[in-house]
Design an enzyme around this catalytic site. Sequence first.
Site, PDB file in Angstrom:
ATOM      1  N   SER A 205      40.138  39.438  32.171  1.00 43.35           N
ATOM      2  CA  SER A 205      41.516  39.065  32.470  1.00 43.35           C
ATOM      3  C   SER A 205      42.343  38.985  31.182  1.00 43.35           C
ATOM      4  O   SER A 205      42.398  39.953  30.427  1.00 43.35           O
ATOM      5  CB  SER A 205      41.535  37.752  33.252  1.00 43.35           C
ATOM      6  OG  SER A 205      42.784  37.536  33.866  1.00 43.35           O
TER       7      SER A 205
ATOM      8  N   ASP B 253      41.124  41.361  39.134  1.00 43.14           N
ATOM      9  CA  ASP B 253      40.738  40.475  38.041  1.00 43.14           C
ATOM     10  C   ASP B 253      39.227  40.216  38.022  1.00 43.14           C
ATOM     11  O   ASP B 253      38.649  39.745  39.000  1.00 43.14           O
ATOM     12  CB  ASP B 253      41.488  39.146  38.209  1.00 43.14           C
ATOM     13  CG  ASP B 253      41.434  38.264  36.985  1.00 43.14           C
ATOM     14  OD1 ASP B 253      40.349  38.145  36.378  1.00 43.14           O
ATOM     15  OD2 ASP B 253      42.478  37.677  36.637  1.00 43.14           O
TER      16      ASP B 253
END
Length: 309
Positions: free
Chosen positions: A41, A189
Site C-alpha cells: 500500500s 490493496d
Amino acid sequence: MRMMKTDAVFEGGGVRAIAFAGAVCCFEDHGYKWQRIAGTSAGSIVAALLAVGYTGRELKEIIEDVDYRKFMDKDRVQSVPLVGGLLGLIVHKGIHCGNCLEQWIGSLLQAKGRTRFRDISEKRQSRLKIIAADVTQKEILILPDGLARYGIDPMDFEISRAVRMSASIPFYFNPVPLSYRRGKSLIVDGGILSNFPIWLFDVKGIPRWPTIGFRLVGGKPGQKGQCRKGVLSYTLDIAETIIDRNDEMYLNDKDAVRTISIPAFGIKATRFDLSREESRKLYESGYNKAKEFIGSWDFESYIRRYRRR
C-alpha cells in the site's frame, strides 16, 4: 562513516507514510544503504521511490509537498452530485478512480529514468517487491514475480501500475483490472492479505545482511467512532477498518526485534487533509524511533539468538 547494507520492508499506512521518510533519513544518516526493498500500500510508494534512486531527504520533500486531496479523483460517474459515490461503488466498485496516484508515481519514476521493473533488476531479479491482492483468485500477488503465473513478463510491467494496485484501498479506489490470456482479475490493496510482509526476504541459514521492518502503530483514535448512517458511510467504515486493523498486529520475537514501530498519534490512514504540523510530527516520530533502534540494534546478536538454531 562505515556503509552498512540492509533490506527494508514497509507496512501500509496511508497518508502517514511521511513517518517512513523520517526513519529512512535516519538510517541513511547513519550510513545504511538499501539493498532489496518491499512494501504494501503506502509502503509500496516509499519502497518504489527508494528502489529507483530517491534518497530519504528527497522522499521527505516529495511527501511533504504532495496534496493528498488530488488523489481523491473521480470520473464522470463518481462526480454525479449527491449520488456519485454510491454510483461509483455500483459501477466501478470504488468512490475514487486512483488514476492521479498512478500518474503521480509515474512522473516521479520517469524523472529517474526507471519506470519498469527491468530498470531496477539484475539477471531478471528485481530488488523491489510490491504486495497486492488478487480478489478474483483470492490470493496474494507479489509483484513483479507473481505476474509470471498470469503469462505476463514481470520485467515489462510498469512500477507505477504495481504501486497503484498495492495502494488501491478497497471501496476507496477502483480495483485495478489485470487482463491475461485466461481472463481477468481485479487487484486491490495488498494490506488485506499481508500488510507487513517482514518475512519476504528471509532465507534459510544466516542472511548476508539484516532485513529491517518499518511499521506504524497507534493509528486508531483514542475515542471510538460514532455509528455513521447510510450505505456509503458504512462502506467507508469497512475500508478504514481494513487499513487500521494491523496497528496492534502481534509480532513474534524474531520479527519484533528487527522492526521499528513508529507512533502515528491516532492519525488515520485516510486523513487526506493532513496538516503541515501533523506531517512534521510524523516525520520526527519516524526519525526518532529509527535512531532509538539503531542505537540498540546488533545484527550479530540477532543471528546468534534467532538464526543459528
